[in-house]
Design a protein around this motif. Structure first.
Motif, PDB file in Angstrom:
ATOM      1  N   LEU A  11      72.474   3.205 -67.173  1.00 20.94           N
ATOM      2  CA  LEU A  11      71.509   4.653 -67.399  1.00 20.94           C
ATOM      3  C   LEU A  11      71.001   5.186 -65.886  1.00 20.94           C
ATOM      4  O   LEU A  11      71.166   4.560 -65.617  1.00 20.94           O
ATOM      5  N   VAL A  12      71.469   6.763 -66.092  1.00 22.35           N
ATOM      6  CA  VAL A  12      71.634   6.942 -64.614  1.00 22.35           C
ATOM      7  C   VAL A  12      71.003   8.503 -65.534  1.00 22.35           C
ATOM      8  O   VAL A  12      71.331   8.588 -66.283  1.00 22.35           O
ATOM      9  N   GLN A  13      70.108   9.387 -63.492  1.00 21.95           N
ATOM     10  CA  GLN A  13      69.440  10.220 -64.099  1.00 21.95           C
ATOM     11  C   GLN A  13      70.880  12.295 -64.074  1.00 21.95           C
ATOM     12  O   GLN A  13      71.519  11.565 -63.320  1.00 21.95           O
ATOM     13  N   ALA A  14      70.461  13.131 -64.778  1.00 19.24           N
ATOM     14  CA  ALA A  14      71.304  14.097 -65.171  1.00 19.24           C
ATOM     15  C   ALA A  14      71.778  14.369 -63.168  1.00 19.24           C
ATOM     16  O   ALA A  14      70.621  14.348 -62.231  1.00 19.24           O
ATOM     17  N   GLY A  15      73.139  14.453 -62.951  1.00 16.47           N
ATOM     18  CA  GLY A  15      72.969  15.576 -61.586  1.00 16.47           C
ATOM     19  C   GLY A  15      73.819  13.644 -60.367  1.00 16.47           C
ATOM     20  O   GLY A  15      74.288  13.791 -59.331  1.00 16.47           O
ATOM     21  N   GLY A  16      73.581  12.642 -62.020  1.00 14.78           N
ATOM     22  CA  GLY A  16      73.358  10.863 -60.607  1.00 14.78           C
ATOM     23  C   GLY A  16      75.321  10.820 -60.474  1.00 14.78           C
ATOM     24  O   GLY A  16      75.697  11.484 -61.637  1.00 14.78           O
ATOM     25  N   SER A  17      76.074  10.027 -60.333  1.00 17.83           N
ATOM     26  CA  SER A  17      76.980   9.082 -60.319  1.00 17.83           C
ATOM     27  C   SER A  17      76.772   7.842 -60.888  1.00 17.83           C
ATOM     28  O   SER A  17      76.215   7.319 -60.460  1.00 17.83           O
ATOM     29  N   LEU A  18      77.869   7.089 -60.994  1.00 13.36           N
ATOM     30  CA  LEU A  18      78.309   5.794 -62.035  1.00 13.36           C
ATOM     31  C   LEU A  18      79.678   5.838 -62.162  1.00 13.36           C
ATOM     32  O   LEU A  18      80.580   6.795 -61.842  1.00 13.36           O
ATOM     33  N   MET A  82      82.609   8.633 -61.696  1.00 14.67           N
ATOM     34  CA  MET A  82      81.573   9.888 -62.655  1.00 14.67           C
ATOM     35  C   MET A  82      80.747  10.541 -61.720  1.00 14.67           C
ATOM     36  O   MET A  82      79.242   9.791 -61.277  1.00 14.67           O
ATOM     37  N   ASN A  83      80.469  12.309 -61.525  1.00 14.33           N
ATOM     38  CA  ASN A  83      79.810  12.665 -60.380  1.00 14.33           C
ATOM     39  C   ASN A  83      79.453  13.852 -61.303  1.00 14.33           C
ATOM     40  O   ASN A  83      79.754  14.215 -61.955  1.00 14.33           O
ATOM     41  N   SER A  84      77.979  14.378 -61.173  1.00 18.27           N
ATOM     42  CA  SER A  84      77.404  15.143 -61.469  1.00 18.27           C
ATOM     43  C   SER A  84      76.701  15.407 -63.000  1.00 18.27           C
ATOM     44  O   SER A  84      77.438  16.038 -64.090  1.00 18.27           O
ATOM     45  N   LEU A  85      76.630  13.853 -63.326  1.00 17.24           N
ATOM     46  CA  LEU A  85      77.104  13.417 -65.193  1.00 17.24           C
ATOM     47  C   LEU A  85      75.254  14.457 -65.307  1.00 17.24           C
ATOM     48  O   LEU A  85      74.721  14.819 -65.019  1.00 17.24           O
ATOM     49  N   LYS A  86      75.580  14.834 -66.707  1.00 16.86           N
ATOM     50  CA  LYS A  86      75.456  15.332 -67.857  1.00 16.86           C
ATOM     51  C   LYS A  86      74.696  14.932 -68.798  1.00 16.86           C
ATOM     52  O   LYS A  86      74.896  13.668 -69.472  1.00 16.86           O
ATOM     53  N   PRO A  87      73.547  14.885 -69.595  1.00 15.58           N
ATOM     54  CA  PRO A  87      73.136  14.655 -70.617  1.00 15.58           C
ATOM     55  C   PRO A  87      74.608  14.489 -71.691  1.00 15.58           C
ATOM     56  O   PRO A  87      74.550  13.452 -72.142  1.00 15.58           O
ATOM     57  N   GLU A  88      75.445  15.699 -71.976  1.00 18.68           N
ATOM     58  CA  GLU A  88      76.448  15.188 -72.408  1.00 18.68           C
ATOM     59  C   GLU A  88      76.980  14.261 -71.896  1.00 18.68           C
ATOM     60  O   GLU A  88      78.356  14.497 -73.460  1.00 18.68           O
ATOM     61  N   ASP A  89      77.457  13.591 -71.275  1.00 15.89           N
ATOM     62  CA  ASP A  89      78.400  12.457 -71.252  1.00 15.89           C
ATOM     63  C   ASP A  89      78.412  11.283 -71.586  1.00 15.89           C
ATOM     64  O   ASP A  89      78.569  10.688 -71.271  1.00 15.89           O
ATOM     65  N   THR A  90      76.743  11.064 -72.221  1.00 16.82           N
ATOM     66  CA  THR A  90      76.270  10.457 -73.080  1.00 16.82           C
ATOM     67  C   THR A  90      77.417  10.100 -74.098  1.00 16.82           C
ATOM     68  O   THR A  90      77.645  10.736 -74.488  1.00 16.82           O
ATOM     69  N   ALA A  91      77.882   8.393 -74.127  1.00 18.68           N
ATOM     70  CA  ALA A  91      78.946   8.194 -74.530  1.00 18.68           C
ATOM     71  C   ALA A  91      79.007   6.951 -74.408  1.00 18.68           C
ATOM     72  O   ALA A  91      78.701   6.222 -73.661  1.00 18.68           O
ATOM     73  N   VAL A  92      79.386   5.749 -75.282  1.00 18.07           N
ATOM     74  CA  VAL A  92      80.437   4.400 -75.151  1.00 18.07           C
ATOM     75  C   VAL A  92      82.200   5.128 -74.545  1.00 18.07           C
ATOM     76  O   VAL A  92      82.682   5.561 -75.076  1.00 18.07           O
ATOM     77  N   TYR A  93      82.241   4.448 -73.478  1.00 15.21           N
ATOM     78  CA  TYR A  93      83.318   4.811 -72.465  1.00 15.21           C
ATOM     79  C   TYR A  93      84.403   3.772 -72.833  1.00 15.21           C
ATOM     80  O   TYR A  93      84.326   2.727 -71.926  1.00 15.21           O
ATOM     81  N   TYR A  94      85.147   4.120 -73.278  1.00 20.12           N
ATOM     82  CA  TYR A  94      86.289   2.221 -73.465  1.00 20.12           C
ATOM     83  C   TYR A  94      87.498   2.788 -73.039  1.00 20.12           C
ATOM     84  O   TYR A  94      87.930   4.073 -72.512  1.00 20.12           O
TER      85      TYR A  94
END
Length: 121
Positions: A11-18, A82-94
């Motif tokens: 879980l990360v806030q918008a604008g964050g990185s993973l 993944m940088n500058s994350l947005k809420p629309e990036d929310t998903a399961v990543y495979y």
């Protein structure tokens, strides 16, 4: 037997990185390409990024300039920064790999179990 094991979601806030990691293990002869797909609730699985054996990359338009795919070929590992994350990036990543197993002559697709990425607004 081939396994793809992912890590790094969360879980990360918008604008964050993973940073996601995926390690392929088992009786691997050769990897053609490795990549990341994602699937949001109610949507189809979509390609996020791909890295070919020669190093070429391909990105979904929605992540260009924000996500970077890389690999450690010696360790059969692929990463997704993944940088500058947005809420629309929310998903399961495979994680996905198209590879050839030792003793076989065909390339097949293998998948990881998926890792959840949640971006809060």
């Amino acid at each position: 037997q081939v396994q793809l094991v992912e890590s790094g979601g969360g879980l990360v806030q918008a604008g964050g990185s993973l940073r996601l990691s995926c390690a392929a293990s088992g009786s691997i002869f050769r990897i053609n390409h490795m990549g990341w797909y994602r699937q949001a609730p109610g949507k189809q699985r979509e390609l996020v990024a791909l890295i070919l054996s020669g190093g070429g990359t391909n990105y979904a338009d929605s992540v260009k300039g924000r996500f970077t795919i890389s690999r450690d070929s010696a360790k059969n590992t692929v990463f997704l920064q993944m940088n500058s994350l947005k809420p629309e990036d929310t998903a399961v990543y495979y994680c996905n790999s198209n590879l050839r197993r030792a003793g076989e002559i065909v390339y097949r697709d293998y998948w990881g179990q998926g890792t959840q990425v949640t971006v809060s607004s």
